[in-house]
Design an enzyme around this catalytic site. Sequence first.
Site, PDB file in Angstrom:
ATOM      1  N   LYS A   1       1.719   7.944   0.474  1.00 42.67           N
ATOM      2  CA  LYS A   1       2.214   7.987   1.841  1.00 42.67           C
ATOM      3  C   LYS A   1       3.594   8.651   1.897  1.00 42.67           C
ATOM      4  O   LYS A   1       4.315   8.687   0.898  1.00 42.67           O
ATOM      5  CB  LYS A   1       2.335   6.556   2.389  1.00 42.67           C
ATOM      6  CG  LYS A   1       1.019   5.831   2.582  1.00 42.67           C
ATOM      7  CD  LYS A   1       1.274   4.415   3.065  1.00 42.67           C
ATOM      8  CE  LYS A   1      -0.032   3.657   3.275  1.00 42.67           C
ATOM      9  NZ  LYS A   1      -0.782   4.156   4.440  1.00 42.67           N
TER      10      LYS A   1
ATOM     11  N   ASP B   1       0.840  -1.195   0.000  1.00 43.79           N
ATOM     12  CA  ASP B   1       0.000   0.000   0.000  1.00 43.79           C
ATOM     13  C   ASP B   1       0.873   1.242   0.000  1.00 43.79           C
ATOM     14  O   ASP B   1       1.400   1.646   1.037  1.00 43.79           O
ATOM     15  CB  ASP B   1      -0.926  -0.002   1.217  1.00 43.79           C
ATOM     16  CG  ASP B   1      -1.775   1.256   1.295  1.00 43.79           C
ATOM     17  OD1 ASP B   1      -1.953   1.906   0.241  1.00 43.79           O
ATOM     18  OD2 ASP B   1      -2.259   1.577   2.389  1.00 43.79           O
TER      19      ASP B   1
ATOM     20  N   ARG C   1     -10.871  -0.298   3.215  1.00 43.11           N
ATOM     21  CA  ARG C   1     -12.324  -0.407   3.361  1.00 43.11           C
ATOM     22  C   ARG C   1     -13.004  -0.568   2.006  1.00 43.11           C
ATOM     23  O   ARG C   1     -14.092  -1.134   1.913  1.00 43.11           O
ATOM     24  CB  ARG C   1     -12.858   0.810   4.112  1.00 43.11           C
ATOM     25  CG  ARG C   1     -12.669   2.142   3.412  1.00 43.11           C
ATOM     26  CD  ARG C   1     -12.690   3.332   4.344  1.00 43.11           C
ATOM     27  NE  ARG C   1     -11.475   3.410   5.142  1.00 43.11           N
ATOM     28  CZ  ARG C   1     -11.260   4.325   6.086  1.00 43.11           C
ATOM     29  NH1 ARG C   1     -12.177   5.249   6.338  1.00 43.11           N
ATOM     30  NH2 ARG C   1     -10.145   4.325   6.770  1.00 43.11           N
TER      31      ARG C   1
ATOM     32  N   GLU D   1      -8.035   2.798   1.293  1.00 40.81           N
ATOM     33  CA  GLU D   1      -8.421   1.810   0.280  1.00 40.81           C
ATOM     34  C   GLU D   1      -8.829   0.472   0.877  1.00 40.81           C
ATOM     35  O   GLU D   1      -9.545  -0.305   0.253  1.00 40.81           O
ATOM     36  CB  GLU D   1      -7.276   1.597  -0.709  1.00 40.81           C
ATOM     37  CG  GLU D   1      -6.206   0.597  -0.290  1.00 40.81           C
ATOM     38  CD  GLU D   1      -5.505   0.953   1.013  1.00 40.81           C
ATOM     39  OE1 GLU D   1      -5.185   0.041   1.791  1.00 40.81           O
ATOM     40  OE2 GLU D   1      -5.275   2.148   1.274  1.00 40.81           O
TER      41      GLU D   1
END
Length: 495
Positions: free
Chosen positions: A274, A267, A348, A346
Site C-alpha cells: 500500500k 495489512d 477475501r 487478502e
Amino acid sequence: MDLKIVGGDLAKAKTPCLILGVFDKHKLSGPAEAADAASDGAVTALLGKGELDGGKGWLMAYDIPGIAAERVLLLGLGKRKECNRAAFIKALGTAFGRLAEARVAKALLALPKEADDYLGVRAAALKAAQSAYRYERTKAPKKDAPVLLAELDIWVDKPARDAAERAVAHAAGIAEGVALARELGNLPGNLCTPTYLAERALALADEHTALSTEILDEDAMRELGMGSLLSVSRGSREPAKLIKMTYQGGDDAAKPIVLVGKGLTFDAGGISIKPAADMDEMKYDMAGGASVFGAVLAAVRMQLPINLIGVVPASENLPDGAANKPGDVVTSMSGQTIEILNTDAEGRLILCDALTYVERFEPALVLDMATLTGACIVALGKHPSGLFTPDDKLAKELADAGDAADDRVWRLPLWEDYQQQLDSNFADMANIGGRDAGAVTAACFLSRFTKAYRWAHLDIAGTAWVSGKEKGSTGRPVPLLAEVLIRESGVETTG
C-alpha cells in the site's frame, strides 16, 4: 457506566444536572413543561431571553427555583415533527459533550415522548455509554481531560417502565460490546496481533461461563486444507489463528447464528504494498473481527436465548520472501483454486476458508463483516455499511435492523453478471475482478463459498473507523449485529 431508569416528580429529583428537551420556537417537551410548571415559569422565562431560538444548541442554567437539580441543561431538539430517534440521539451527543466540558459525571435525562419507547431509551443509554469511552491503553490521560459521564438516570413515564428497563439492560450489554470492539480496533498492530486476539477470546470465555472458546493454530488449519487463509500469513512472523467463540443461550437443538469477521491485525498489502500515507490506519483492518468479539460479548451480557458462534480468521499481511506473489495459485478449503492477482485483496482469502469452515455448524444464518474494499467507500461514503446478499428477505431484515439501531446499511447488487470478472486462465477464480465494481466483485468472490446456507456480507470499510483529528474505531457494526440477534432471539422489546 451506571445506567438506571427512574420515575417520579422531576422537580424533586436531586441530580447534578437535569437534561430537558426544547423544540423550535421555544416549545417545551412534556418533561420540560412539568419542570416549567414547578418553577413557576422560570424555564419559559429563560428561553424568552432569546436562547435556543432556532431549536438547536443548548442552554445551561443553575439554581432554577422549584427545581431540585443543581443545574438544568436545556437541549435544542429542532422542529418537533422532525424529531425522530436519529435526530434526538444526535442532539444528545451535544448534551453529553457539554456535560464533559462542565465536568459533570452524573445526570438525569428526561426523555420526550418522541423517544419514550424501547428503541429510544436504548439508543439514549447507548449514546451515553459510548460518550464515556476514552482510549488510554498506550497513552497517559491528559490532566485537563473532560470528565467522563459515569452515571445516567433516564426518566420515563410509568407506562413505559418495563420496556425502558429492558432497553437499559440491553444498552448496557451492547455498550460493552461496542467498547470492546473499539478498544481492539484502536490497539496498535504490534500489540493486537493474531495471538493477542486469540488470548483475548480465551479470556472472555474464562470471564463468562456461557461462553466457550476454541483456537485453531496453523497446523490445525493446514490439516483442514485452509490453503487460502494460510497463504496470507506466510509473509508474517506472526502465526495465523482461527478463533471460534460459542455462546449457547438457546435450546440445544436450535441452529446457531454464525458471525464471521475479517481479522487482519495489520495489512501492509503484502507484495502489492500500500502507499505509505495513512497506512497506520490498516491496524483497523481487523474491525470485522473486532465486531464479532463485540457482538458475542453483547449477546452474553444481554443473556439472549440464542445460539451464537463467532469465527475470526486472524492474520497479518506483510511483504516477505515467503509472502504471496501476484500470479500465485492457492487451494482453498472448499477445493476451489484461486489465482492471486493482487496480494492486497487478502481479506477475501482468509474469509473464504472461514466461510467454508462454518458449514459444519449447519447455521441458520451466516453474516460476515469485513473492511474489505475501498470501492465501497467510493460508492457509499462513510454513512452506511455496504450490504450484499442474494436473499431479498434477509436484505430487508438487515436494513430494518440497521435503521432501528441507527447503524445503517445499503444494499448493493450481487448479480450473476459480475461473476465473470473473476474469471482466470489459471485457476477456478481470480481474487480480484478488475477496477469496475470492486466492492461487488469482492462480495461475488465470497458468495462462491456460501452456497450451503443463508448468508449476507457487510463491507464496513467506510464505517468501522474515522480518520483525521477524531481518528478512532467506531465499534460499528456491533449495534446492528446486536439488533439482529435480539430480533432473531424473539425477545420482547415493546411491552
